[in-house]
Design an enzyme around this catalytic site. Structure first.
Site, PDB file in Angstrom:
ATOM      1  CG  ASP A  15      48.955  34.302  47.870  1.00 11.30           C
ATOM      2  OD1 ASP A  15      49.767  35.230  47.730  1.00 11.30           O
ATOM      3  OD2 ASP A  15      48.297  33.832  46.909  1.00 11.30           O
ATOM      4  CB  SER A  16      46.972  38.387  47.591  1.00 10.80           C
ATOM      5  OG  SER A  16      47.492  37.648  46.499  1.00 10.80           O
ATOM      6  N   GLY A  48      49.859  42.816  44.183  1.00 13.41           N
ATOM      7  CA  GLY A  48      51.039  43.160  43.382  1.00 13.41           C
ATOM      8  C   GLY A  48      51.121  44.575  42.864  1.00 13.41           C
ATOM      9  CB  CYS A  78      52.296  36.232  49.137  1.00  7.48           C
ATOM     10  SG  CYS A  78      51.891  37.686  48.154  1.00  7.48           S
ATOM     11  CD  GLU A 157      42.879  34.666  43.550  1.00  6.54           C
ATOM     12  OE1 GLU A 157      41.811  34.616  44.186  1.00  6.54           O
ATOM     13  OE2 GLU A 157      43.944  34.175  43.975  1.00  6.54           O
ATOM     14  CB  CYS A 189      53.846  35.716  41.090  1.00  2.00           C
ATOM     15  SG  CYS A 189      52.098  35.816  41.567  1.00  2.00           S
ATOM     16  CG  HIS A 191      48.297  33.828  42.052  1.00  2.00           C
ATOM     17  ND1 HIS A 191      48.689  34.503  43.177  1.00  2.00           N
ATOM     18  CD2 HIS A 191      46.930  33.773  42.096  1.00  2.00           C
ATOM     19  CE1 HIS A 191      47.621  34.851  43.873  1.00  2.00           C
ATOM     20  NE2 HIS A 191      46.537  34.428  43.247  1.00  2.00           N
TER      21      HIS A 191
HETATM   22  N1  DGL Z   1      50.735  35.459  44.903  1.00  2.00           N
HETATM   23  C1  DGL Z   1      51.338  36.752  45.052  1.00  2.00           C
HETATM   24  C2  DGL Z   1      52.851  36.683  44.885  1.00  2.00           C
HETATM   25  O1  DGL Z   1      53.444  35.646  45.069  1.00  2.00           O
HETATM   26  C3  DGL Z   1      50.851  37.888  44.180  1.00  2.00           C
HETATM   27  C4  DGL Z   1      49.453  37.965  43.798  1.00  2.00           C
HETATM   28  C5  DGL Z   1      48.888  39.370  43.885  1.00  2.00           C
HETATM   29  O2  DGL Z   1      49.328  40.279  43.166  1.00  2.00           O
HETATM   30  O3  DGL Z   1      48.011  39.520  44.720  1.00  2.00           O
HETATM   31  O4  DGL Z   1      53.465  37.681  44.588  1.00  2.00           O
END
Ligand code: DGL
Length: 280
Positions: A15-16, A48, A78, A157, A189, A191
Site C-alpha cells: 500500500d502507499s 490518491g 490499495c 498515517e 480506501c 486506510h
Molecule cells: N490506501 C490507499 C487506497 O486504498 C490510498 C491512500 C493514498 O492516497 O495514498 O486507495
C-alpha cells in the site's frame, strides 16, 4: 526465501502506507500460518492524488522487490494502486497471482434499502476505469454519493484516528450523504477501516459501513488454495515490514493498527527500483 517451495514462501502485500494493514489484519485472521512481507511506500504517500502512470511505476517497482524477496502472491492492498495498475501488473507479471481491491459497490447495491449509497475513495480511484465499470455493471438504479475525504489518509498515517480534525473531515463527507438518506457507506480506501468507530459515531446505527478486507482475505485464501500454495504449517507465520520512509514511525503504529508488532526495514527508491537501506 526464493529457493523455498511456494507453500512456505510469504504473501507480499503493499500500500502507499498503513492502509493495507486493514487488509493484513483480515489476512492474519483468515490465514494465520502464512508468512507476510508488507511494504508501505510512505515516501510517496498519498497515492490518491497522483497520476496513474506514476502509481503504475511504483507498483511495478514494489512488486519486483516483493517477488525478489520470495513472495508467492501479491495483494495490492490499495484501491488507488489497483485502479491505476492492477491490469498492467497482471500483464507484466503473468506468472504471479494478484489480489486487487475495488470499492464494494456491488455488495452495497444489493444491500441498500434506500437505493442510496455513499462511496469514500481517493480521486484517482474515482477517476479510474475500474470504478466506472463497477458503477455501470452493478449500480443501475442506485444513487451514488461520492467523497474523496481530503486529508483523511494523512490523518490516519499520523495515527490521528479520533481527533477533532479527523472528525471534521468525516462530518463534511458524511453529513450531505446522510441528508440524502444514504444507508450504506462503502470504504473505497484501505486506510478508512481504521476510522470505522468515528464513521459509525457520525452515521448512527442505521447506516451500514462496508469494509472489504474480509472478502479480500477470503479471495487470497481461495487463490492460494487453487495453486496448492497454502502454508501447511501449524505455527503462526512471520511478519516482515518494509517502508520507503521512517521505519520508527511505522513500527510505533503497528500495535495500534494491526494489534501486533513486527520489525520494519527501511527501503529507498533508486530510480524505479527499491533497495534495502538497513540490513535485512
Ligand atoms: N490506501 C490507499 C487506497 O486504498 C490510498 C491512500 C493514498 O492516497 O495514498 O486507495
Amino acid at each position: 526465501m526464493a529457493s523455498q517451495s511456494p507453500p512456505h514462501q510469504p504473501i507480499g502485500i503493499f500500500d502507499s502506507g498503513v492502509g493495507g494493514l486493514s487488509v493484513l489484519r483480515a489476512i492474519r485472521k483468515q490465514l494465520p500460518q502464512e508468512h507476510v512481507l508488507y511494504l508501505a511506500d510512505q515516501a510517496h504517500i498519498p497515492y490518491g492524488t497522483r497520476q496513474k502512470t506514476e502509481i503504475r511505476d511504483f507498483a511495478f517497482g514494489i512488486t519486483a522487490f516483493l517477488l525478489a524477496k520470495g513472495a508467492k502472491l501479491i495483494v495490492v492492498a490499495c484501491n488507488t494502486a489497483s485502479a491505476a495498475a492492477l491490469h498492467e501488473l497482471r500483464a507484466r507479471f503473468p506468472q504471479v497471482p494478484f489480489v486487487g481491491m475495488e470499492p464494494a459497490v456491488k455488495p452495497a447495491a444489493s444491500l441498500t434499502q434506500t437505493g442510496r449509497v455513499g462511496v469514500l475513495a481517493t480521486p484517482t480511484t474515482f477517476a479510474g476505469d475500474l470504478y466506472a465499470a463497477l458503477v455501470d455493471r452493478f449500480a443501475q438504479g442506485i444513487e451514488i454519493y461520492k467523497d474523496t475525504c481530503p486529508g483523511l489518509v494523512e490523518q490516519i498515517e499520523h495515527g490521528k484516528l479520533d481527533t477533532p480534525a479527523t472528525r471534521a473531515i468525516l462530518e463534511k463527507a458524511l453529513t450531505p450523504m446522510l441528508a440524502e438518506n444514504v444507508d450504506t457507506i462503502v470504504l473505497g480506501c484501505t486506510h478508512y477501516p481504521f476510522v470505522i468507530p468515528l464513521i459509525e459515531a457520525i452515521t448512527g446505527p442505521d447506516v451500514r459501513t462496508i469494509d472489504p478486507a474480509p472478502a479480500i482475505a477470503r479471495q487470497t485464501a481461495r487463490l492460494l488454495d487453487q495453486h496448492g500454495w497454502l502454508n501447511p504449517a501449524k505455527a503462526r507465520g512471520r511478519l516482515q515490514f518494509y517502508t520507503s520512509a521512517d521505519p520508527a514511525s511505522l513500527e510505533a503504529l503497528l500495535p495500534r493498527l494491526l494489534g501486533e508488532t513486527g520489525s520494519v526495514t527501511q527501503v529507498a527508491w533508486s530510480g524505479l527500483q527499491l533497495e534495502i537501506v538497513t540490513a535485512d
